[in-house]
Design a protein around this motif. Structure first.
Motif, PDB file in Angstrom:
ATOM      1  N   SER A 275       0.866  -1.167   0.000  1.00 30.37           N
ATOM      2  CA  SER A 275       0.000   0.000   0.000  1.00 30.37           C
ATOM      3  C   SER A 275       0.906   1.222   0.000  1.00 30.37           C
ATOM      4  O   SER A 275       2.060   1.119  -0.417  1.00 30.37           O
ATOM      5  N   GLY A 276       0.428   2.371   0.500  1.00 33.48           N
ATOM      6  CA  GLY A 276       1.299   3.538   0.469  1.00 33.48           C
ATOM      7  C   GLY A 276       0.511   4.812   0.620  1.00 33.48           C
ATOM      8  O   GLY A 276      -0.537   4.839   1.282  1.00 33.48           O
ATOM      9  N   CYS A 277       1.011   5.863   0.003  1.00 36.27           N
ATOM     10  CA  CYS A 277       0.320   7.144   0.099  1.00 36.27           C
ATOM     11  C   CYS A 277       0.449   7.892  -1.228  1.00 36.27           C
ATOM     12  O   CYS A 277       1.350   7.611  -2.037  1.00 36.27           O
ATOM     13  N   THR A 278      -0.454   8.823  -1.394  1.00 36.09           N
ATOM     14  CA  THR A 278      -0.561   9.573  -2.659  1.00 36.09           C
ATOM     15  C   THR A 278      -0.748  11.050  -2.367  1.00 36.09           C
ATOM     16  O   THR A 278      -1.599  11.412  -1.548  1.00 36.09           O
ATOM     17  N   VAL A 279       0.010  11.892  -3.031  1.00 33.84           N
ATOM     18  CA  VAL A 279      -0.278  13.335  -3.035  1.00 33.84           C
ATOM     19  C   VAL A 279      -0.931  13.640  -4.376  1.00 33.84           C
ATOM     20  O   VAL A 279      -0.420  13.245  -5.431  1.00 33.84           O
ATOM     21  N   HIS A 280      -2.080  14.306  -4.326  1.00 36.16           N
ATOM     22  CA  HIS A 280      -2.808  14.575  -5.561  1.00 36.16           C
ATOM     23  C   HIS A 280      -3.435  15.969  -5.520  1.00 36.16           C
ATOM     24  O   HIS A 280      -3.610  16.557  -4.446  1.00 36.16           O
ATOM     25  N   LEU A 281      -3.770  16.467  -6.693  1.00 40.19           N
ATOM     26  CA  LEU A 281      -4.520  17.723  -6.769  1.00 40.19           C
ATOM     27  C   LEU A 281      -5.983  17.418  -6.471  1.00 40.19           C
ATOM     28  O   LEU A 281      -6.480  16.331  -6.793  1.00 40.19           O
ATOM     29  N   VAL A 282      -6.655  18.365  -5.851  1.00 37.36           N
ATOM     30  CA  VAL A 282      -8.042  18.147  -5.446  1.00 37.36           C
ATOM     31  C   VAL A 282      -8.993  18.630  -6.533  1.00 37.36           C
ATOM     32  O   VAL A 282      -8.856  19.749  -7.050  1.00 37.36           O
ATOM     33  N   ILE A 283      -9.919  17.737  -6.881  1.00 35.44           N
ATOM     34  CA  ILE A 283     -11.028  18.091  -7.790  1.00 35.44           C
ATOM     35  C   ILE A 283     -12.320  17.745  -7.041  1.00 35.44           C
ATOM     36  O   ILE A 283     -12.262  17.094  -5.982  1.00 35.44           O
ATOM     37  N   PRO A 284     -13.475  18.157  -7.566  1.00 35.83           N
ATOM     38  CA  PRO A 284     -14.701  17.893  -6.807  1.00 35.83           C
ATOM     39  C   PRO A 284     -14.954  16.411  -6.494  1.00 35.83           C
ATOM     40  O   PRO A 284     -15.500  16.090  -5.445  1.00 35.83           O
ATOM     41  N   ASP A 285     -14.543  15.475  -7.355  1.00 36.88           N
ATOM     42  CA  ASP A 285     -14.708  14.051  -7.017  1.00 36.88           C
ATOM     43  C   ASP A 285     -13.691  13.664  -5.938  1.00 36.88           C
ATOM     44  O   ASP A 285     -12.500  13.959  -6.070  1.00 36.88           O
ATOM     45  N   LEU A 286     -14.164  12.951  -4.922  1.00 35.97           N
ATOM     46  CA  LEU A 286     -13.341  12.646  -3.759  1.00 35.97           C
ATOM     47  C   LEU A 286     -12.125  11.762  -4.103  1.00 35.97           C
ATOM     48  O   LEU A 286     -12.285  10.709  -4.735  1.00 35.97           O
ATOM     49  N   ASP A 287     -10.953  12.206  -3.682  1.00 32.96           N
ATOM     50  CA  ASP A 287      -9.703  11.442  -3.828  1.00 32.96           C
ATOM     51  C   ASP A 287      -9.442  11.005  -5.277  1.00 32.96           C
ATOM     52  O   ASP A 287      -8.898   9.924  -5.520  1.00 32.96           O
ATOM     53  N   ALA A 288      -9.840  11.852  -6.220  1.00 35.33           N
ATOM     54  CA  ALA A 288      -9.776  11.434  -7.627  1.00 35.33           C
ATOM     55  C   ALA A 288      -8.942  12.357  -8.512  1.00 35.33           C
ATOM     56  O   ALA A 288      -8.825  12.108  -9.710  1.00 35.33           O
ATOM     57  N   GLY A 289      -8.346  13.406  -7.967  1.00 37.36           N
ATOM     58  CA  GLY A 289      -7.635  14.370  -8.807  1.00 37.36           C
ATOM     59  C   GLY A 289      -6.304  13.832  -9.312  1.00 37.36           C
ATOM     60  O   GLY A 289      -5.839  12.775  -8.878  1.00 37.36           O
ATOM     61  N   PRO A 290      -5.677  14.575 -10.226  1.00 39.82           N
ATOM     62  CA  PRO A 290      -4.396  14.152 -10.806  1.00 39.82           C
ATOM     63  C   PRO A 290      -3.356  13.816  -9.734  1.00 39.82           C
ATOM     64  O   PRO A 290      -3.164  14.567  -8.784  1.00 39.82           O
ATOM     65  N   ILE A 291      -2.702  12.679  -9.923  1.00 45.49           N
ATOM     66  CA  ILE A 291      -1.706  12.206  -8.957  1.00 45.49           C
ATOM     67  C   ILE A 291      -0.372  12.919  -9.197  1.00 45.49           C
ATOM     68  O   ILE A 291       0.118  12.971 -10.329  1.00 45.49           O
TER      69      ILE A 291
END
Ligand code: GRF
Length: 188
Positions: free
Chosen positions: A133-149
């Motif tokens: 598993s791990g972790c992700t930093v992403h940009l935020v878009i209105p869909d939850l946890d779905a923005g560009p990684i």
């Protein structure tokens, strides 16, 4: 040019602290101008004040999220911050808020997105029986946890793991990864 950051945090603020340490050690050319919280008792507020950062608790009303968001957006705009960094901010932002700062809001999530979105991702990973598993930093878009990684880090999952041990292993990587992601952001 220094990157200017406004941090939103709800709780203990260890990710905020890790970013602050990198800045103070001269390893990250950034300035945290503002820390906002939806919880007056969040330890992150005290920590920010000790470091001379403008730290404010803003009232949060679940029935009317716009009260918090209006105040937060105004404070962020007045601070002139370029980036908004969600660091353990436990509220879902409305599309109106997110669209006011397009491509400028970052989040860290303790799973390898797009796997295990939403709450308790470490337990979701254990329940699914994944070996990494791990972790992700992403940009935020209105869909939850779905923005560009932007960045990801991988950790092993062991048979003996429980939610606490896996969360701790991931958190160690979060602390490294968030500063790295900020370092790699474009300057303007
Ligand atoms: C972190 O695991 C973060 O990924 C998640 O909430 C936790 C916050 O920890 N969104 P902290 O407040 O930064 O210590």
């Amino acid at each position: 040019m220094s990157k200017t950051l406004a941090v939103l945090a709800s709780g203990r603020g260890s990710n905020f602290q890790a970013i602050l340490r990198e800045i103070e050690a001269g390893k990250l050319d950034a300035e945290i101008r503002l820390l906002l919280s939806d919880r007056a008792e969040a330890p992150a507020l005290e920590m920010a004040r000790e470091h001379g950062i403008d730290a404010r608790a803003l009232p949060y009303d679940r029935q009317d999220r716009s009260l918090f968001e209006q105040a937060a957006a105004q404070a962020i705009e007045e601070s002139g911050c370029q980036w908004i960094v969600l660091a353990g901010f436990m509220r879902i932002l409305t599309p109106e808020f997110i669209e006011r700062f397009p491509g400028r809001i970052l989040n860290i999530h303790p799973s390898l997105l797009p796997a295990f979105k939403g709450l308790k991702p470490q337990q979701q990973a254990l329940d699914a029986g994944v070996k990494f598993s791990g972790c992700t930093v992403h940009l935020v878009i209105p869909d939850l946890d779905a923005g560009p990684i932007l960045e990801q880090a991988v950790v092993p999952v062991y048979d003996a793991d429980d939610e606490e041990s896996l969360s701790a292993r991931i958190l160690e990587q979060e602390h490294r990864l968030y500063a790295e992601a900020i370092r790699n952001l474009p300057d303007s």
